[in-house]
Design a protein around this motif. Structure first.
Motif, PDB file in Angstrom:
ATOM      1  N   ARG A 267       0.807  -1.220   0.000  1.00 49.81           N
ATOM      2  CA  ARG A 267       0.000   0.000   0.000  1.00 49.81           C
ATOM      3  C   ARG A 267       0.837   1.266   0.000  1.00 49.81           C
ATOM      4  O   ARG A 267       0.391   2.323  -0.442  1.00 49.81           O
ATOM      5  N   MET A 268       2.067   1.172   0.507  1.00 48.81           N
ATOM      6  CA  MET A 268       2.965   2.333   0.526  1.00 48.81           C
ATOM      7  C   MET A 268       4.248   1.981  -0.201  1.00 48.81           C
ATOM      8  O   MET A 268       4.947   1.037   0.187  1.00 48.81           O
ATOM      9  N   PRO A 269       4.601   2.687  -1.262  1.00 48.33           N
ATOM     10  CA  PRO A 269       5.868   2.428  -1.948  1.00 48.33           C
ATOM     11  C   PRO A 269       7.024   3.163  -1.285  1.00 48.33           C
ATOM     12  O   PRO A 269       6.839   4.007  -0.410  1.00 48.33           O
ATOM     13  N   THR A 270       8.217   2.846  -1.718  1.00 53.68           N
ATOM     14  CA  THR A 270       9.362   3.720  -1.461  1.00 53.68           C
ATOM     15  C   THR A 270       9.084   5.049  -2.173  1.00 53.68           C
ATOM     16  O   THR A 270       8.408   5.077  -3.194  1.00 53.68           O
ATOM     17  N   TRP A 271       9.592   6.153  -1.616  1.00 56.49           N
ATOM     18  CA  TRP A 271       9.171   7.448  -2.167  1.00 56.49           C
ATOM     19  C   TRP A 271      10.305   8.477  -2.153  1.00 56.49           C
ATOM     20  O   TRP A 271      11.253   8.373  -1.369  1.00 56.49           O
ATOM     21  N   ILE A 272      10.167   9.451  -3.039  1.00 56.86           N
ATOM     22  CA  ILE A 272      11.061  10.607  -3.122  1.00 56.86           C
ATOM     23  C   ILE A 272      10.189  11.836  -3.319  1.00 56.86           C
ATOM     24  O   ILE A 272       9.227  11.804  -4.090  1.00 56.86           O
ATOM     25  N   HIS A 273      10.508  12.903  -2.617  1.00 57.44           N
ATOM     26  CA  HIS A 273       9.793  14.163  -2.822  1.00 57.44           C
ATOM     27  C   HIS A 273      10.802  15.258  -3.154  1.00 57.44           C
ATOM     28  O   HIS A 273      11.791  15.441  -2.453  1.00 57.44           O
ATOM     29  N   LYS A 274      10.540  15.983  -4.243  1.00 53.23           N
ATOM     30  CA  LYS A 274      11.400  17.089  -4.659  1.00 53.23           C
ATOM     31  C   LYS A 274      10.546  18.322  -4.906  1.00 53.23           C
ATOM     32  O   LYS A 274       9.538  18.274  -5.607  1.00 53.23           O
ATOM     33  N   SER A 275      10.937  19.418  -4.305  1.00 51.49           N
ATOM     34  CA  SER A 275      10.311  20.705  -4.580  1.00 51.49           C
ATOM     35  C   SER A 275      11.312  21.783  -4.192  1.00 51.49           C
ATOM     36  O   SER A 275      12.403  21.484  -3.703  1.00 51.49           O
ATOM     37  N   ARG A 276      10.936  23.028  -4.396  1.00 49.50           N
ATOM     38  CA  ARG A 276      11.845  24.100  -4.007  1.00 49.50           C
ATOM     39  C   ARG A 276      12.053  24.128  -2.504  1.00 49.50           C
ATOM     40  O   ARG A 276      13.117  24.537  -2.020  1.00 49.50           O
ATOM     41  N   ARG A 277      11.067  23.699  -1.768  1.00 52.30           N
ATOM     42  CA  ARG A 277      11.181  23.751  -0.310  1.00 52.30           C
ATOM     43  C   ARG A 277      11.800  22.493   0.273  1.00 52.30           C
ATOM     44  O   ARG A 277      12.582  22.574   1.224  1.00 52.30           O
ATOM     45  N   TRP A 278      11.441  21.341  -0.273  1.00 55.86           N
ATOM     46  CA  TRP A 278      11.831  20.076   0.349  1.00 55.86           C
ATOM     47  C   TRP A 278      12.616  19.193  -0.609  1.00 55.86           C
ATOM     48  O   TRP A 278      12.282  19.078  -1.783  1.00 55.86           O
TER      49      TRP A 278
END
Length: 411
Positions: A267-278
């Protein structure tokens, strides 16, 4: 007699800690085709491919394969191919993933968990669209999700209007420490000699014939590969201190509510988050360790030998802020485990694979920059081809290219 994996790991760990007198008689000199200094993911895979080419290989490490000081230490690493519009590393992931599968099969236990990898961002970056174009061109499986689909598929995530994501269903998590140790065990069984020793950096010009260890042993070889990660600037300070900078990283594991499977695969994959803030990444609750979170927004230098590896309040505060925004159900979750490690960041964000400019039989392999582990098989094969076939250098990975700043440090 063939050692079991458990016996091998115990032997390697003991060797890293034992005084020289307890490691048996030593030679005053040795002769190898290639001596590889550093038994992390780059060094071990380089030794693998050199051995496959029929060379006599010596592998050395000061503290042991995938030890706690090393950039290849720790339990898990992400393998994914979404790199935006730059397809160089995506193509290497396509080459590396089958090699990780094969190693896992040969080792007889799981070294890779196919959790899928979700890369999500807001409308401040073109990462998703660029990555989709590259994966399409490379014929690698993926799905694109808009904000509505992202919220429907993954209600655990705090989705913002304008968010978008790319899901790589065949990607996932590599069990880092176990994978490197399994590879070194296999190498030893195939005739590669492993030594626990710290090497005194070579000096001079032209071709060198040997290096010394801190135990006074002379290691003689035709070629030397220095793949010692965050120690490279210590070995070659004049050459690398301004282009390879170990930086501190902190990883937190958050306890999930009892019986809650929404933060575990599938139900939950490995993840990456990219943004200007994070700039953040993490993994689902694997092997009961908790929900893994790292937020790379604080830059501090790291010393792999002497760094205080206790977590800091400043990092934890950033983790709490990020989790409250993007995984709100865990905003008050207890910290059940932590790990303080280091990235070996190059100034360009690219790996460094190049010949030493003053010693023509010395190669430098490093600069994983937080994203190198996954491509260990491809890096090792590339290095072996440089040495055995005289393959041309990839300019992107040269020392000269470090003058062009880029950023790939996302996992």
């Amino acid at each position: 007699m063939k050692l079991t994996r458990r016996e091998m790991v115990r032997l390697l760990g003991a060797a890293a800690l034992a005084p020289r007198a307890l490691q048996g008689p030593s030679r005053t000199s040795s002769q190898w085709d290639v001596a590889v200094v550093g038994a992390g993911v780059f060094g071990a895979w380089t030794a693998h491919w050199l051995r496959q080419a029929g060379l006599r290989v010596l592998l050395l490490d000061a503290y042991g394969p995938a030890n706690s000081r090393a950039s290849s230490g720790g339990e898990s690493r992400i393998i994914r191919a979404a790199y935006g519009g730059d397809d160089f590393y995506s193509a290497w992931v396509k080459r590396s993933l089958p090699q990780w599968h094969d190693l896992s099969e040969r080792a007889g236990h799981s070294l890779f968990q196919e959790t899928g990898v979700l890369t999500f961002t807001d409308d401040s970056t073109p990462l998703v669209g660029q990555s989709a174009a590259v994966l399409e061109r490379l014929h690698m499986p993926y799905e694109r999700l808009d904000s509505e689909e992202l919220a429907r598929r993954f209600p655990q995530i705090g989705v913002h209007a304008g968010d978008r994501a790319i899901l790589e269903p065949s990607s996932g998590a590599l069990m880092a420490r176990r994978a490197v140790q399994a590879l070194v065990e296999e190498l030893v069984s195939q005739g590669v000699e492993y030594r626990s020793a710290s090497v005194i950096g070579p000096a001079g010009r032209g071709r060198i014939s040997s290096v010394k260890t801190t135990f006074g042993e002379v290691i003689s070889a035709d070629t030397f590969v220095f793949a010692c990660g965050p120690w490279l600037p210590k070995v070659f300070p004049r050459l690398l201190r301004d282009i390879l900078r170990p930086e501190r990283g902190e990883v937190y594991f958050l306890g999930v509510p009892p019986g809650d499977l929404s933060f575990a695969p599938p139900r939950m994959p490995t993840w990456i988050h990219k943004s200007r803030r994070w700039d953040a990444y993490g993994m689902p609750n694997l092997e009961g360790r908790g929900f893994k979170v790292a937020v790379d927004v604080i830059s501090r230098p790291a010393d792999p030998d002497a760094m205080d590896r206790r977590p800091s309040p400043e990092y934890l505060q950033k983790v709490r802020e990020f989790v409250a925004e993007r995984f709100p159900a865990l905003k008050d979750a207890p910290v059940v485990e932590t790990r303080v490690c280091q990235y070996e960041n190059s100034t360009s964000g690219n790996y460094i694979v190049d010949r030493h400019p003053e010693m023509d039989n010395v190669w430098i392999v490093g600069g994983g920059s937080g994203h190198g582990f996954k491509n260990g098989p491809a890096v090792g094969e590339y290095v072996a081809n440089l040495i055995t076939r005289g393959s041309p250098l990839e300019r992107l990975l040269t020392l000269e290219d470090q003058k062009k700043p880029r950023e790939h440090r996302v996992n």
